[in-house]
Design a protein around this motif. Sequence first.
Motif, PDB file in Angstrom:
ATOM      1  N   GLU A   4     -32.503  29.730  33.582  1.00 15.66           N
ATOM      2  CA  GLU A   4     -32.288  30.385  34.954  1.00 15.66           C
ATOM      3  C   GLU A   4     -30.577  30.349  35.112  1.00 15.66           C
ATOM      4  N   GLU A   5     -29.942  29.247  34.513  1.00 15.17           N
ATOM      5  CA  GLU A   5     -28.613  29.177  34.719  1.00 15.17           C
ATOM      6  C   GLU A   5     -27.990  30.275  33.689  1.00 15.17           C
ATOM      7  N   ALA A   6     -28.549  30.344  32.747  1.00 12.95           N
ATOM      8  CA  ALA A   6     -28.061  31.338  31.871  1.00 12.95           C
ATOM      9  C   ALA A   6     -28.105  32.768  32.057  1.00 12.95           C
ATOM     10  N   LYS A   7     -29.225  32.887  32.967  1.00  7.05           N
ATOM     11  CA  LYS A   7     -29.399  34.175  33.673  1.00  7.05           C
ATOM     12  C   LYS A   7     -28.460  34.532  34.609  1.00  7.05           C
ATOM     13  N   THR A   8     -28.066  33.499  35.542  1.00 10.04           N
ATOM     14  CA  THR A   8     -27.069  33.600  36.661  1.00 10.04           C
ATOM     15  C   THR A   8     -25.812  34.232  36.052  1.00 10.04           C
ATOM     16  N   ILE A   9     -25.476  33.255  34.827  1.00  6.91           N
ATOM     17  CA  ILE A   9     -24.302  33.387  34.523  1.00  6.91           C
ATOM     18  C   ILE A   9     -23.965  34.868  33.778  1.00  6.91           C
ATOM     19  N   ALA A  10     -25.292  35.028  33.411  1.00  7.31           N
ATOM     20  CA  ALA A  10     -25.073  36.487  32.482  1.00  7.31           C
ATOM     21  C   ALA A  10     -25.169  37.762  33.767  1.00  7.31           C
ATOM     22  N   GLU A  11     -25.698  37.589  34.719  1.00  5.06           N
ATOM     23  CA  GLU A  11     -25.802  38.589  35.722  1.00  5.06           C
ATOM     24  C   GLU A  11     -24.335  38.741  36.308  1.00  5.06           C
ATOM     25  N   GLU A  12     -23.845  37.574  36.519  1.00  3.14           N
ATOM     26  CA  GLU A  12     -22.316  37.396  37.168  1.00  3.14           C
ATOM     27  C   GLU A  12     -21.478  38.291  36.353  1.00  3.14           C
ATOM     28  N   ALA A  13     -21.569  37.918  34.881  1.00  2.00           N
ATOM     29  CA  ALA A  13     -20.656  38.808  33.815  1.00  2.00           C
ATOM     30  C   ALA A  13     -21.020  40.344  33.968  1.00  2.00           C
ATOM     31  N   ALA A  14     -22.334  40.635  34.338  1.00  3.84           N
ATOM     32  CA  ALA A  14     -22.507  42.007  34.190  1.00  3.84           C
ATOM     33  C   ALA A  14     -21.968  42.688  35.564  1.00  3.84           C
ATOM     34  N   LYS A  15     -21.998  41.961  36.761  1.00  4.77           N
ATOM     35  CA  LYS A  15     -21.652  42.514  38.024  1.00  4.77           C
ATOM     36  C   LYS A  15     -20.072  42.352  37.923  1.00  4.77           C
ATOM     37  N   LYS A  16     -19.487  41.524  37.390  1.00 11.61           N
ATOM     38  CA  LYS A  16     -18.072  41.443  37.449  1.00 11.61           C
ATOM     39  C   LYS A  16     -17.088  42.340  36.455  1.00 11.61           C
ATOM     40  N   LEU A  17     -17.690  42.448  35.495  1.00  7.61           N
ATOM     41  CA  LEU A  17     -16.984  43.076  34.245  1.00  7.61           C
ATOM     42  C   LEU A  17     -17.994  44.182  33.529  1.00  7.61           C
ATOM     43  N   LEU A  63     -15.380  33.014  33.306  1.00  5.57           N
ATOM     44  CA  LEU A  63     -16.901  32.801  32.603  1.00  5.57           C
ATOM     45  C   LEU A  63     -16.634  32.272  31.293  1.00  5.57           C
ATOM     46  N   GLY A  64     -16.319  31.288  31.187  1.00  7.43           N
ATOM     47  CA  GLY A  64     -15.969  30.429  29.889  1.00  7.43           C
ATOM     48  C   GLY A  64     -17.271  30.057  29.183  1.00  7.43           C
ATOM     49  N   LYS A  65     -18.349  29.923  29.703  1.00  7.24           N
ATOM     50  CA  LYS A  65     -19.311  29.400  29.243  1.00  7.24           C
ATOM     51  C   LYS A  65     -20.127  30.421  28.416  1.00  7.24           C
ATOM     52  N   ILE A  66     -19.644  31.554  28.425  1.00  5.75           N
ATOM     53  CA  ILE A  66     -20.123  32.533  27.350  1.00  5.75           C
ATOM     54  C   ILE A  66     -19.232  32.547  26.031  1.00  5.75           C
ATOM     55  N   ASN A  67     -19.747  32.035  25.137  1.00  5.08           N
ATOM     56  CA  ASN A  67     -19.043  32.067  23.670  1.00  5.08           C
ATOM     57  C   ASN A  67     -19.034  33.040  22.795  1.00  5.08           C
ATOM     58  N   ASP A  68     -19.989  34.028  22.968  1.00  6.90           N
ATOM     59  CA  ASP A  68     -19.981  35.249  22.118  1.00  6.90           C
ATOM     60  C   ASP A  68     -20.389  36.445  22.755  1.00  6.90           C
ATOM     61  N   VAL A  69     -19.873  37.634  22.458  1.00  6.36           N
ATOM     62  CA  VAL A  69     -20.330  38.837  22.905  1.00  6.36           C
ATOM     63  C   VAL A  69     -20.516  39.836  21.650  1.00  6.36           C
ATOM     64  N   ARG A  70     -21.497  40.693  21.809  1.00  5.14           N
ATOM     65  CA  ARG A  70     -21.471  41.921  20.795  1.00  5.14           C
ATOM     66  C   ARG A  70     -21.955  43.138  21.797  1.00  5.14           C
TER      67      ARG A  70
END
Lengths: 81, 81
Positions: B54-67, A32-39
């Motif tokens: 929408e793409e940003a939401k999909t990526i964030a949901e994947e991050a939430a589910k996976k990690l 998930l390299g499209k995420i570039n900052d996390v807080r």
Amino acid sequence: MSYTAQVVIMPLKELLDPQGKAVLGGLGNLGLGKINDVRVGKNITLQVDAASKEEAKTIAEEAAKKLLANGVMEYFEVTVL
Amino acid sequence: MSYTAQVVIMPLKELLDPQGKAVLGGLGNLGLGKINDVRVGKNITLQVDAASKEEAKTIAEEAAKKLLANGVMEYFEVTVL
């Protein structure tokens, strides 16, 4: 009446967030390299008995200041739903 | 474009939240007895590079589910700001 107050507590923007950096590394390893900052902060919901929405907000803010948030390292936002 | 996604992660309503119970006890000791329930979860903000909201939401949901969230004990909500 019972109100639901949401208190969001985040590390101050000026400070490093080591937990966020660790999560960012983990997300990179998962592709998930499209995420570039996390807080990483806290979300606390309170059930407050109060006569009005304003009173509920005052009580929740007092709780955040006195116990929930550390003003040196964190800021908070209270929303009454 | 860079979007800010907010991921709120809370313990499932069916489960006990011992951290919330501990905070509730602390608030009672501080004289904030009008608060009668507390649940403690996480608030994670992500900066996501995406072509659309929408793409940003999909990526964030994947991050939430996976990690970020543990589906056995927690539920999550994603909001793209």
